[in-house]
Design a protein around this motif. Structure first.
Motif, PDB file in Angstrom:
ATOM      1  N   ALA A 305      -2.913  -5.204 -10.000  1.00 37.56           N
ATOM      2  CA  ALA A 305      -3.139  -4.018 -10.684  1.00 37.56           C
ATOM      3  C   ALA A 305      -2.884  -2.621  -9.783  1.00 37.56           C
ATOM      4  O   ALA A 305      -3.185  -2.634  -8.630  1.00 37.56           O
ATOM      5  CB  ALA A 305      -4.669  -4.087 -10.945  1.00 37.56           C
ATOM      6  N   VAL A 306      -2.314  -2.053 -10.548  1.00 37.98           N
ATOM      7  CA  VAL A 306      -1.615  -0.430  -9.826  1.00 37.98           C
ATOM      8  C   VAL A 306      -2.627   0.705 -10.397  1.00 37.98           C
ATOM      9  O   VAL A 306      -2.859   0.423 -11.640  1.00 37.98           O
ATOM     10  CB  VAL A 306      -0.203  -0.386  -9.836  1.00 37.98           C
ATOM     11  CG1 VAL A 306       0.600  -1.612  -9.539  1.00 37.98           C
ATOM     12  CG2 VAL A 306       0.348  -0.463 -11.613  1.00 37.98           C
ATOM     13  N   TYR A 307      -2.705   1.473  -9.473  1.00 31.60           N
ATOM     14  CA  TYR A 307      -3.349   2.603  -9.943  1.00 31.60           C
ATOM     15  C   TYR A 307      -2.596   3.416 -10.895  1.00 31.60           C
ATOM     16  O   TYR A 307      -1.253   3.803 -10.675  1.00 31.60           O
ATOM     17  CB  TYR A 307      -3.774   3.456  -8.834  1.00 31.60           C
ATOM     18  CG  TYR A 307      -4.381   4.570  -9.096  1.00 31.60           C
ATOM     19  CD1 TYR A 307      -5.798   4.611  -9.529  1.00 31.60           C
ATOM     20  CD2 TYR A 307      -3.883   6.122  -9.089  1.00 31.60           C
ATOM     21  CE1 TYR A 307      -6.641   5.651 -10.102  1.00 31.60           C
ATOM     22  CE2 TYR A 307      -4.452   7.125  -9.494  1.00 31.60           C
ATOM     23  CZ  TYR A 307      -5.908   7.138  -9.875  1.00 31.60           C
ATOM     24  OH  TYR A 307      -6.582   8.058 -10.330  1.00 31.60           O
ATOM     25  N   ALA A 308      -3.346   3.715 -12.257  1.00 29.63           N
ATOM     26  CA  ALA A 308      -2.483   4.482 -13.320  1.00 29.63           C
ATOM     27  C   ALA A 308      -2.805   5.737 -13.429  1.00 29.63           C
ATOM     28  O   ALA A 308      -2.530   6.609 -14.707  1.00 29.63           O
ATOM     29  CB  ALA A 308      -2.526   3.512 -14.442  1.00 29.63           C
ATOM     30  N   GLY A 309      -3.475   6.548 -12.514  1.00 30.87           N
ATOM     31  CA  GLY A 309      -3.655   8.057 -12.588  1.00 30.87           C
ATOM     32  C   GLY A 309      -5.105   8.300 -13.394  1.00 30.87           C
ATOM     33  O   GLY A 309      -5.274   9.245 -13.899  1.00 30.87           O
ATOM     34  N   TYR A 310      -5.990   7.257 -13.438  1.00 29.48           N
ATOM     35  CA  TYR A 310      -7.165   7.619 -14.074  1.00 29.48           C
ATOM     36  C   TYR A 310      -8.246   7.147 -13.209  1.00 29.48           C
ATOM     37  O   TYR A 310      -8.125   5.824 -12.766  1.00 29.48           O
ATOM     38  CB  TYR A 310      -7.187   7.153 -15.428  1.00 29.48           C
ATOM     39  CG  TYR A 310      -8.580   7.129 -16.142  1.00 29.48           C
ATOM     40  CD1 TYR A 310      -9.056   8.410 -16.503  1.00 29.48           C
ATOM     41  CD2 TYR A 310      -9.292   6.254 -16.461  1.00 29.48           C
ATOM     42  CE1 TYR A 310     -10.509   8.680 -17.036  1.00 29.48           C
ATOM     43  CE2 TYR A 310     -10.705   6.247 -16.921  1.00 29.48           C
ATOM     44  CZ  TYR A 310     -11.183   7.292 -17.305  1.00 29.48           C
ATOM     45  OH  TYR A 310     -12.243   7.403 -17.765  1.00 29.48           O
ATOM     46  N   SER A 311      -9.252   7.932 -12.796  1.00 28.94           N
ATOM     47  CA  SER A 311     -10.300   7.332 -12.150  1.00 28.94           C
ATOM     48  C   SER A 311     -11.830   7.228 -12.915  1.00 28.94           C
ATOM     49  O   SER A 311     -11.642   7.696 -14.090  1.00 28.94           O
ATOM     50  CB  SER A 311     -10.578   8.158 -10.674  1.00 28.94           C
ATOM     51  OG  SER A 311      -9.348   7.915 -10.014  1.00 28.94           O
ATOM     52  N   LEU A 312     -12.640   6.839 -12.199  1.00 25.76           N
ATOM     53  CA  LEU A 312     -13.873   6.546 -13.148  1.00 25.76           C
ATOM     54  C   LEU A 312     -14.669   7.369 -13.742  1.00 25.76           C
ATOM     55  O   LEU A 312     -14.937   8.439 -13.387  1.00 25.76           O
ATOM     56  CB  LEU A 312     -14.794   5.589 -12.150  1.00 25.76           C
ATOM     57  CG  LEU A 312     -14.322   4.282 -11.698  1.00 25.76           C
ATOM     58  CD1 LEU A 312     -15.203   3.749 -10.576  1.00 25.76           C
ATOM     59  CD2 LEU A 312     -14.557   3.352 -13.043  1.00 25.76           C
ATOM     60  N   PRO A 313     -15.407   7.126 -14.770  1.00 26.66           N
ATOM     61  CA  PRO A 313     -16.759   8.031 -15.117  1.00 26.66           C
ATOM     62  C   PRO A 313     -17.450   8.243 -14.107  1.00 26.66           C
ATOM     63  O   PRO A 313     -17.789   7.411 -13.213  1.00 26.66           O
ATOM     64  CB  PRO A 313     -17.092   7.091 -16.391  1.00 26.66           C
ATOM     65  CG  PRO A 313     -16.249   6.379 -16.754  1.00 26.66           C
ATOM     66  CD  PRO A 313     -15.378   5.908 -15.312  1.00 26.66           C
ATOM     67  N   PRO A 314     -18.473   9.215 -13.855  1.00 24.56           N
ATOM     68  CA  PRO A 314     -18.542  10.203 -14.901  1.00 24.56           C
ATOM     69  C   PRO A 314     -17.631  11.444 -14.660  1.00 24.56           C
ATOM     70  O   PRO A 314     -17.297  12.291 -15.670  1.00 24.56           O
ATOM     71  CB  PRO A 314     -19.751  10.966 -14.582  1.00 24.56           C
ATOM     72  CG  PRO A 314     -20.292  10.800 -13.337  1.00 24.56           C
ATOM     73  CD  PRO A 314     -19.446   9.387 -12.935  1.00 24.56           C
ATOM     74  N   LYS A 315     -16.709  11.406 -13.659  1.00 25.53           N
ATOM     75  CA  LYS A 315     -15.891  12.652 -13.360  1.00 25.53           C
ATOM     76  C   LYS A 315     -14.429  12.432 -14.257  1.00 25.53           C
ATOM     77  O   LYS A 315     -13.942  13.474 -14.483  1.00 25.53           O
ATOM     78  CB  LYS A 315     -15.417  12.374 -11.756  1.00 25.53           C
ATOM     79  CG  LYS A 315     -16.242  13.224 -11.001  1.00 25.53           C
ATOM     80  CD  LYS A 315     -16.076  13.495  -9.619  1.00 25.53           C
ATOM     81  CE  LYS A 315     -17.236  14.135  -8.728  1.00 25.53           C
ATOM     82  NZ  LYS A 315     -16.755  14.153  -7.444  1.00 25.53           N
ATOM     83  N   VAL A 365       1.768  -7.470 -13.765  1.00 20.75           N
ATOM     84  CA  VAL A 365       1.249  -6.119 -13.088  1.00 20.75           C
ATOM     85  C   VAL A 365       0.615  -5.318 -14.100  1.00 20.75           C
ATOM     86  O   VAL A 365       1.108  -5.445 -15.253  1.00 20.75           O
ATOM     87  CB  VAL A 365       2.715  -5.417 -12.657  1.00 20.75           C
ATOM     88  CG1 VAL A 365       2.172  -3.856 -12.076  1.00 20.75           C
ATOM     89  CG2 VAL A 365       3.441  -5.896 -11.580  1.00 20.75           C
ATOM     90  N   GLU A 366      -0.937  -5.182 -13.660  1.00 19.38           N
ATOM     91  CA  GLU A 366      -1.613  -4.369 -14.739  1.00 19.38           C
ATOM     92  C   GLU A 366      -1.651  -3.143 -14.333  1.00 19.38           C
ATOM     93  O   GLU A 366      -1.665  -2.748 -13.412  1.00 19.38           O
ATOM     94  CB  GLU A 366      -2.931  -5.009 -14.519  1.00 19.38           C
ATOM     95  CG  GLU A 366      -3.985  -4.419 -15.355  1.00 19.38           C
ATOM     96  CD  GLU A 366      -5.160  -5.287 -15.827  1.00 19.38           C
ATOM     97  OE1 GLU A 366      -5.495  -6.371 -15.035  1.00 19.38           O
ATOM     98  OE2 GLU A 366      -5.954  -5.108 -16.589  1.00 19.38           O
ATOM     99  N   ILE A 367      -1.547  -2.181 -15.277  1.00 21.78           N
ATOM    100  CA  ILE A 367      -1.399  -0.724 -15.304  1.00 21.78           C
ATOM    101  C   ILE A 367      -2.722  -0.261 -15.502  1.00 21.78           C
ATOM    102  O   ILE A 367      -3.079   0.170 -16.531  1.00 21.78           O
ATOM    103  CB  ILE A 367      -0.528  -0.067 -16.281  1.00 21.78           C
ATOM    104  CG1 ILE A 367       0.705  -1.013 -16.373  1.00 21.78           C
ATOM    105  CG2 ILE A 367      -0.094   1.390 -16.237  1.00 21.78           C
ATOM    106  CD1 ILE A 367       1.701  -1.075 -15.294  1.00 21.78           C
ATOM    107  N   GLY A 368      -3.522   0.243 -14.511  1.00 20.88           N
ATOM    108  CA  GLY A 368      -4.899   0.738 -14.415  1.00 20.88           C
ATOM    109  C   GLY A 368      -6.014  -0.405 -14.703  1.00 20.88           C
ATOM    110  O   GLY A 368      -5.811  -1.391 -14.453  1.00 20.88           O
ATOM    111  N   ASN A 369      -6.929   0.048 -14.926  1.00 23.14           N
ATOM    112  CA  ASN A 369      -8.283  -0.725 -15.321  1.00 23.14           C
ATOM    113  C   ASN A 369      -9.079   0.223 -16.423  1.00 23.14           C
ATOM    114  O   ASN A 369      -9.303   0.990 -16.366  1.00 23.14           O
ATOM    115  CB  ASN A 369      -9.065  -0.821 -14.280  1.00 23.14           C
ATOM    116  CG  ASN A 369     -10.156  -1.829 -14.465  1.00 23.14           C
ATOM    117  OD1 ASN A 369     -10.191  -2.915 -14.901  1.00 23.14           O
ATOM    118  ND2 ASN A 369     -11.635  -1.211 -14.274  1.00 23.14           N
ATOM    119  N   GLU A 370      -9.155  -0.528 -17.466  1.00 26.82           N
ATOM    120  CA  GLU A 370     -10.175  -0.157 -18.307  1.00 26.82           C
ATOM    121  C   GLU A 370      -9.972   1.482 -18.815  1.00 26.82           C
ATOM    122  O   GLU A 370     -10.804   2.200 -19.088  1.00 26.82           O
ATOM    123  CB  GLU A 370     -11.670  -0.292 -18.051  1.00 26.82           C
ATOM    124  CG  GLU A 370     -12.033  -1.818 -17.938  1.00 26.82           C
ATOM    125  CD  GLU A 370     -13.659  -2.144 -17.491  1.00 26.82           C
ATOM    126  OE1 GLU A 370     -14.443  -0.973 -17.311  1.00 26.82           O
ATOM    127  OE2 GLU A 370     -14.063  -3.065 -17.917  1.00 26.82           O
TER     128      GLU A 370
END
Ligand code: AHR
Length: 658
Positions: A305-315, A365-370
């Motif tokens: 899984a590669v980081y796709a430019g989005y991080s977790l809630p709540p931010k 390859v997974e693009i991001g998560n949830e």
């Protein structure tokens, strides 16, 4: 799997005894309805519940590089025996290198040959020490000039009353140097987790320490490796892939704290660690290469899984698609190059330098998560940007979108058709049992394949509710029945569900170690165990077959009673049929099994059963196999035979046909 040498005669072939209520499972063994995906059952992992630090990763020192807390040297205490005097503090003035800038300062005001002063580390809920075992300790140290004491390195009981192993280092230098010693414990001692690791001197002076490490024997004797007992549990699941590094751990709570794969490479002295998203810092001792080798050691393929430019809630921090996202896409391409690039490429060469010249067996390859949590609707553009770049450089790689069919239509927009969609299911056991008969059967087969990248049944309390902390860390039989039902649904539809993995997989069961329940495999420092759900997965994986054959229950069980879930697969090489049958009912469930499309049925077969008296039963460190499968030999099988499924049970029948 436990084997009971019991010969159970199947309850007589079809006869006049058959009542109207007895449902018939009609199996058409020559009608293939789906292939079983060859990579159907894998593992999902991330740093949660002390999965790696204090878990699979065999390092025994907690806070080895003194980064866990900026003001206090947590897990380190001053140690002074026989009237010695010592104090400790963090010190930022003696950087070991650019990565490890904070170290441990130990001031020994008073010490002698009979009064040692120094420091002790309490490990992860104690340092586990076993008899007749060789431990490798390494550390960086420096002293004040002209210090001429000797340093004792020891494993001792937490109350200092017993020393289990000891070694001595002479001639410490006034500059940073790496030191290595081995510690061997005696045969006769009892294993204990109530121990600590000590560094102590016999003369007054000041010493500094950093990157203190203690390893027991590891799986396949890998340096910087994994715990053998936990790896064995994983190997016994026969996983086909490892999805890593998350989960939320990939995304981080902020962009800055996403999984920093480049910082997790190479010598441990170059890995500063990073803040994890589950309330504790990660040492990154288990870094990108270690994930890949872990998969390789189990003959499993990596699902990166590669980081796709989005991080977790709540931010919900977001990198806008377009030029701002370009460096993140480039970073993902570097990461893929590290995994599969030729050794002539920059990152392939780096992998070779790190000790693994051969490229890894990467296909997905997974693009991001949830990314369904991203309410701005940016995922389509972000996914497209990654997809285009990955496909341009590596056309054979399959790109997984993290927004699957379970999400509302407006979130499922994909300008590029994903190769695979990742769907996650955390549901109650009852919900899985009710939904399993039809859920995936309804899916449109013209849409992309599905990866159920996270799934688990809970009994009654959702995993993220803090009330679940009062429950055991691993699931009970009640949840395992729901898990088994869901597995039958996925397996029956494995033309569509090409991959699936339970989550979370690992949990340190010590108080305060976990953030989530239920979890598949539990451990403390010395022991580990599989939950009933673990055994369900093991039972399914060991009896998979290559094709799903047609099967129907006639009549279906009345509404309102827990469904009888099933999946029938066949080994096309030898004609063996595997009937997975889940009875979530409190009553025995008689079943007629009607076999068509076979020439002959061997009258003898076997049945693996997982059951227990109470739904609340589960496994633990104290009772690791309270709920574990038992294999029985059965006789009386034929084209039509009767089998009664015990209350609250999962059965796998192996029927040999021709
Ligand atoms: O498995 C625990 C968490 O559940 C994962 O990190 C995340 O992907 C999901 O929400």
């Amino acid at each position: 799997m436990l084997l009971a040498a019991v010969l159970v005669v199947a309850e007589a072939a079809f006869s006049a005894e058959t009542t109207e209520q007895t449902p018939v499972l009609r199996i058409q063994a020559d009608q293939i309805v789906a292939p079983v995906s060859p990579i159907f059952s894998g593992m999902m992992t991330e740093e949660i519940n002390h999965s790696y630090d204090g878990g699979l990763y065999a390092e025994l020192i907690q806070n080895p590089s003194l980064n866990d807390n900026p003001t206090i040297p947590v897990h380190w205490t001053a140690m002074q025996s026989g009237g010695a005097a010592a104090s400790i503090a963090l010190d930022n003035s003696q950087a070991m290198n650019e990565q490890l800038t904070t170290c441990l300062r130990v001031d020994v005001a008073k010490a002698s040959a009979t009064a040692l002063g120094g420091v002790a580390n309490d490990g992860y809920w104690g340092i586990p020490v076993r008899p007749n075992t060789l431990y490798r300790a390494t550390f960086y140290a420096k002293t004040t000039p002209r210090f001429n004491g000797s340093l004792t390195v020891a494993l001792e009981s937490s109350d200092a009353s017993k020393t289990f192993a000891r070694s001595t280092v002479e001639h410490l230098k006034a500059e940073w140097r790496k030191y290595s010693v081995t510690l061997t414990t005696p045969r006769g001692m009892a294993a204990t987790a109530d121990a600590r690791f000590v560094l102590a001197v016999n003369a007054p002076g000041t010493l500094w320490f950093n990157l203190v490490s203690l390893f027991p024997p590891t799986w396949k004797h890998r340096a910087n490796g994994n715990r053998p007992d936990v790896m064995q549990k994983l190997a016994d699941m026969k996983p086909t892939f490892l999805r890593f590094p998350g989960g939320n751990y990939l995304e981080g709570s902020t962009i800055a704290t996403r999984f920093p794969w480049k910082q997790t490479l190479g010598d441990l002295s170059q890995r500063p660690g990073h803040p994890g998203c589950w309330g504790y810092r990660s040492s990154d001792g288990l870094g990108l290469l270690e994930f890949l080798e872990w998969a390789e050691d189990l003959n499993a393929q990596p699902v990166l899984a590669v980081y796709a430019g989005y991080s977790l809630p709540p931010k919900n921090e977001l990198v806008k698609p377009g030029p701002a996202l370009a460096p993140y896409v480039a970073d993902a391409l570097d990461e893929i190059e590290y995994v599969i690039g030729d050794t002539k490429t920059t990152w392939g060469a780096r992998r070779a330098a790190d000790g693994h010249p051969v490229p890894f067996n990467l296909h997905y390859v997974e693009i991001g998560n949830e990314d369904w949590f991203d309410e701005t609707g940016s995922y389509d553009a972000r996914f497209s940007q990654f997809y285009d770049a990955i496909k341009a450089k590596y056309p054979r790689l399959q790109c997984i979108s993290t927004v699957g069919n379970e999400q509302p239509e407006k979130k499922r927009v994909h300008s590029r058709t994903p190769d695979v969609l990742d769907e996650h299911y955390y549901r109650s056991a009852a919900n899985f049992e009710q939904d399993a008969p039809a859920h995936f059967d309804k899916y449109d087969r013209n849409r992309p394949k599905i990866f159920v990248g996270e799934w688990a049944a809970y009994e009654d309390i959702v995993p993220w509710d803090s009330k679940s902390r009062s429950l055991p860390p691993t699931p009970t039989l009640k949840a395992a029945l729901g898990d088994a039902a869901w597995l039958t649904a996925m397996e029956r539809n494995s033309d569509l569900i090409i991959m699936q993995c339970y989550a979370p997989m690992l949990v340190n069961v010590n108080p305060g170690a976990r953030q989530w329940r239920p979890n598949l495999i539990g451990y403390d420092g010395l022991n580990c165990y599989g939950s009933p759900s673990y055994y369900v997965i093991q039972m399914f994986n060991a009896n998979q077959g290559q094709v799903v054959v047609k099967a129907e229950l006639d009549p279906a069980l009345p509404a309102g009673q827990p469904a009888l879930n099933f999946s029938i697969t066949k080994n096309t090489n030898d004609g063996a049929l595997f009937a997975k049958l889940v009875n979530a009912n409190s009553r025995p469930q008689p079943l007629e099994i009607d076999l068509a499309g076979v020439r002959r049925v061997n009258s003898r077969g076997s049945c693996i059963v997982l059951k227990s008296v109470r739904l609340e039963d589960g496994n633990s460190i104290a009772e690791p196999t309270k709920v574990a499968p038992i294999t029985e030999k059965i006789a009386g099988l034929g084209r039509r035979f009767r089998q009664t499924l015990p209350p609250f049970s999962v059965s796998v029948l192996r029927i040999q046909t021709k």
